[in-house]
Design an enzyme around this catalytic site. Structure first.
Site, PDB file in Angstrom:
ATOM      1  N   ARG A  49       1.127  -0.813  -0.164  1.00 42.52           N
ATOM      2  CA  ARG A  49      -0.026  -0.083   0.076  1.00 42.52           C
ATOM      3  C   ARG A  49       0.947   1.077   0.056  1.00 42.52           C
ATOM      4  NH1 ARG A  49      -1.612   1.787   4.760  1.00 42.52           N
ATOM      5  NH2 ARG A  49      -2.665  -0.364   5.126  1.00 42.52           N
ATOM      6  N   TYR A 101     -16.961  17.821 -14.089  1.00 42.29           N
ATOM      7  CA  TYR A 101     -17.908  16.115 -13.967  1.00 42.29           C
ATOM      8  C   TYR A 101     -18.457  16.259 -12.752  1.00 42.29           C
ATOM      9  CZ  TYR A 101     -17.559  10.966 -12.785  1.00 42.29           C
ATOM     10  OH  TYR A 101     -18.673   9.805 -12.613  1.00 42.29           O
ATOM     11  N   ASP A 173      -7.742  19.764 -12.649  1.00 40.52           N
ATOM     12  CA  ASP A 173      -7.771  18.405 -13.142  1.00 40.52           C
ATOM     13  C   ASP A 173      -7.785  18.509 -15.111  1.00 40.52           C
ATOM     14  OD1 ASP A 173      -9.599  15.758 -15.036  1.00 40.52           O
ATOM     15  OD2 ASP A 173     -10.852  16.606 -12.885  1.00 40.52           O
ATOM     16  N   LYS A 198      -8.836   6.852 -18.437  1.00 45.12           N
ATOM     17  CA  LYS A 198     -10.044   8.241 -19.605  1.00 45.12           C
ATOM     18  C   LYS A 198      -8.201   7.738 -20.168  1.00 45.12           C
ATOM     19  CE  LYS A 198     -12.808   9.351 -16.653  1.00 45.12           C
ATOM     20  NZ  LYS A 198     -13.688   7.823 -16.874  1.00 45.12           N
TER      21      LYS A 198
HETATM   22  O1  P1T Z   1     -14.040   7.057 -12.961  1.00 46.86           O
HETATM   23  P1  P1T Z   1     -12.774   8.094 -12.010  1.00 46.86           P
HETATM   24  O2  P1T Z   1     -11.849   7.820 -12.822  1.00 46.86           O
HETATM   25  O3  P1T Z   1     -13.080   7.803 -10.714  1.00 46.86           O
HETATM   26  O4  P1T Z   1     -12.686   9.249 -12.657  1.00 46.86           O
HETATM   27  C1  P1T Z   1     -13.397  10.509 -12.308  1.00 46.86           C
HETATM   28  C2  P1T Z   1     -13.432  11.780 -13.060  1.00 46.86           C
HETATM   29  C3  P1T Z   1     -12.727  12.780 -12.762  1.00 46.86           C
HETATM   30  N1  P1T Z   1     -12.268  13.950 -13.425  1.00 46.86           N
HETATM   31  C4  P1T Z   1     -13.158  14.133 -14.819  1.00 46.86           C
HETATM   32  C5  P1T Z   1     -13.115  14.938 -15.596  1.00 46.86           C
HETATM   33  C6  P1T Z   1     -13.917  12.971 -15.309  1.00 46.86           C
HETATM   34  O5  P1T Z   1     -14.161  12.838 -16.195  1.00 46.86           O
HETATM   35  C7  P1T Z   1     -14.066  11.475 -14.340  1.00 46.86           C
HETATM   36  C8  P1T Z   1     -14.780  10.163 -14.861  1.00 46.86           C
HETATM   37  N2  P1T Z   1     -15.780  10.486 -15.673  1.00 46.86           N
HETATM   38  C9  P1T Z   1     -16.344   9.537 -16.518  1.00 46.86           C
HETATM   39  C10 P1T Z   1     -16.709   8.380 -15.634  1.00 46.86           C
HETATM   40  C11 P1T Z   1     -17.577  10.271 -17.324  1.00 46.86           C
HETATM   41  O6  P1T Z   1     -18.007   9.688 -18.387  1.00 46.86           O
HETATM   42  O7  P1T Z   1     -17.241  11.490 -17.800  1.00 46.86           O
END
Ligand code: P1T
Length: 384
Positions: A49, A101, A173, A198
């Site tokens: 961890r 988001y 972000d 992504k």
């Molecule tokens: O899903 P996760 O890996 O926890 O990430 C969250 C997140 C944070 N910031 C942005 C700009 C994001 O687009 C996302 C996740 N977004 C999607 C799942 C979506 O479809 O927009």
């Protein structure tokens, strides 16, 4: 020595042949614990961890790609964001970009508020808006650029100046851009965050998140909370991300080329009311985008139809674009933000920021452009 270019660093930094065997792809270290020669005497790893060799390779590569000194990997984008917010204390205040988001909004509104942290939404595309919202309790400015799902662009260098004039940290972000396109730390940000689910992963088969900073003190505090809260990725997920990073430059260039062509096609289509993509000359922050994104605008496009019913008909008629949440992978996806990814944002708030019911969002993949345009063309026949 000359610094190697982005694509070279994506393939080599933190990686290279395994010193033990010469294998050109490093093994995945699945061990959860590491032998110690004596108490506290070891080769840098104690318990997985806290740190493990596979995650460390990923973190080293991510730090290099974002021009930072310290990379930290997490089990999801939201685990990364949560860990950044754990640096705050009750009574602290955060200024954030209003188009964010939906899951980020939910974390701020439904979770962090309960711990006594307050939040103010601003339209950070307006010069001075961040500064005007800063109070003597503000500790953090949180922006997205481009924003999800309206593809608004915040001038990151200007946001950093506004935050720093008041001794406040700026976190960006940068998920929609990826480090191939934009590196917020070079523009003055203190922390860059990604949902590596992504573009960094790029194949819709791994969840992940990361934080990168150039600030040693911030890194040390983030590292403490990464270990203390424990939202870390598995070694296998780190290995998948390292594999994804190797083709990041190629993929994001192709995503961006396809998305710009899709945006131009949609802009000329009679059934489409508005198109949001920073590469279009009609985009209100196109000049800022061209400067801070190096002339490459990413693979995301959103657009508006006549009303919600038309949007749903078009969405459900798409065949090559898969109806699904998420983005940034090789295959094209389409979704309705108001009913899907941003359902946690109250309707009034959604409408206030311009996220309407007729909006569709496309994550344009790396398929052949002609096939993508043909699919949009047949689906848009359902719009009328
Ligand atoms: O899903 P996760 O890996 O926890 O990430 C969250 C997140 C944070 N910031 C942005 C700009 C994001 O687009 C996302 C996740 N977004 C999607 C799942 C979506 O479809 O927009």
């Amino acid at each position: 020595m000359r610094r190697p270019g982005f694509a070279t660093r994506a393939i080599h930094v933190g990686q290279g042949p395994d010193p033990a065997t010469g294998a050109v792809v490093q093994p995945i270290h699945l061990a959860t614990t590491f032998a110690q020669e004596g108490i506290g005497r070891h080769g840098g790893y104690e318990y997985a961890r806290s740190n493990n060799p596979t995650r460390e390779q990923l973190e080293t590569c991510l730090a290099s790609l974002e021009s930072g000194r310290h990379g930290l990997a997490f089990a999801s984008g939201l685990a990364a964001t949560t860990t950044a917010l754990l640096l705050l204390d009750p009574g602290d205040h955060v200024v954030y970009m209003e188009d964010a988001y939906g899951g980020t909004y939910r974390l701020f509104d439904k979770v962090m508020r309960r711990y006594g942290v307050s939040f103010t939404a601003v339209d950070a595309t307006v010069p001075g808006a961040i500064e005007a919202a800063i109070t003597d309790r503000t500790r953090l400015v949180w922006i997205e650029s481009p924003t999800n799902p309206l593809l608004r662009i915040v001038d990151i260098a200007a946001a950093a100046e506004e935050a720093h004039r008041h001794g406040v940290h700026l976190a960006v972000d940068s998920t929609f851009a990826s480090p191939y396109i934009q590196r917020p730390l070079e523009l003055g940000a203190d922390i860059v965050m990604h949902s590596s689910t992504k573009y960094l992963g790029g194949h819709s088969d791994v969840l992940g998140g990361c934080l990168v900073t150039g600030d040693d003190d911030l890194a040390q505090r983030l590292r403490f909370h990464q270990n203390a809260a424990g939202g870390v990725p598995s070694p296998f997920d780190c290995w998948l991300l390292l594999r994804g990073l190797k083709t990041l430059a190629l993929r994001v260039q192709r995503h961006s080329d396809n998305a710009l062509a899709v945006a131009r096609y949609l802009e000329a289509h009679p059934a489409v009311r508005a198109v949001h993509h920073p590469g279009l000359a009609s985009h209100p922050q196109h000049e800022v985008a061209a400067r801070q994104m190096g002339g490459v605008f990413g693979g995301m496009v959103s657009f508006e139809l006549a009303d919600e019913a038309a949007a749903v008909r078009v969405l459900e008629a798409l065949r090559l674009f898969t109806l699904a949440e998420s983005l940034g992978a090789v295959e094209s996806l389409a979704e309705h933000p108001g009913l899907m990814t941003h359902v946690s944002v109250p309707v009034d708030e959604r409408h206030r920021i311009g996220l309407g019911d007729s909006l569709l969002r496309l994550s344009v993949g790396i398929e052949d452009l002609d096939d993508l345009l043909a699919d949009l063309s047949q689906a848009l026949q359902q719009a009328g």
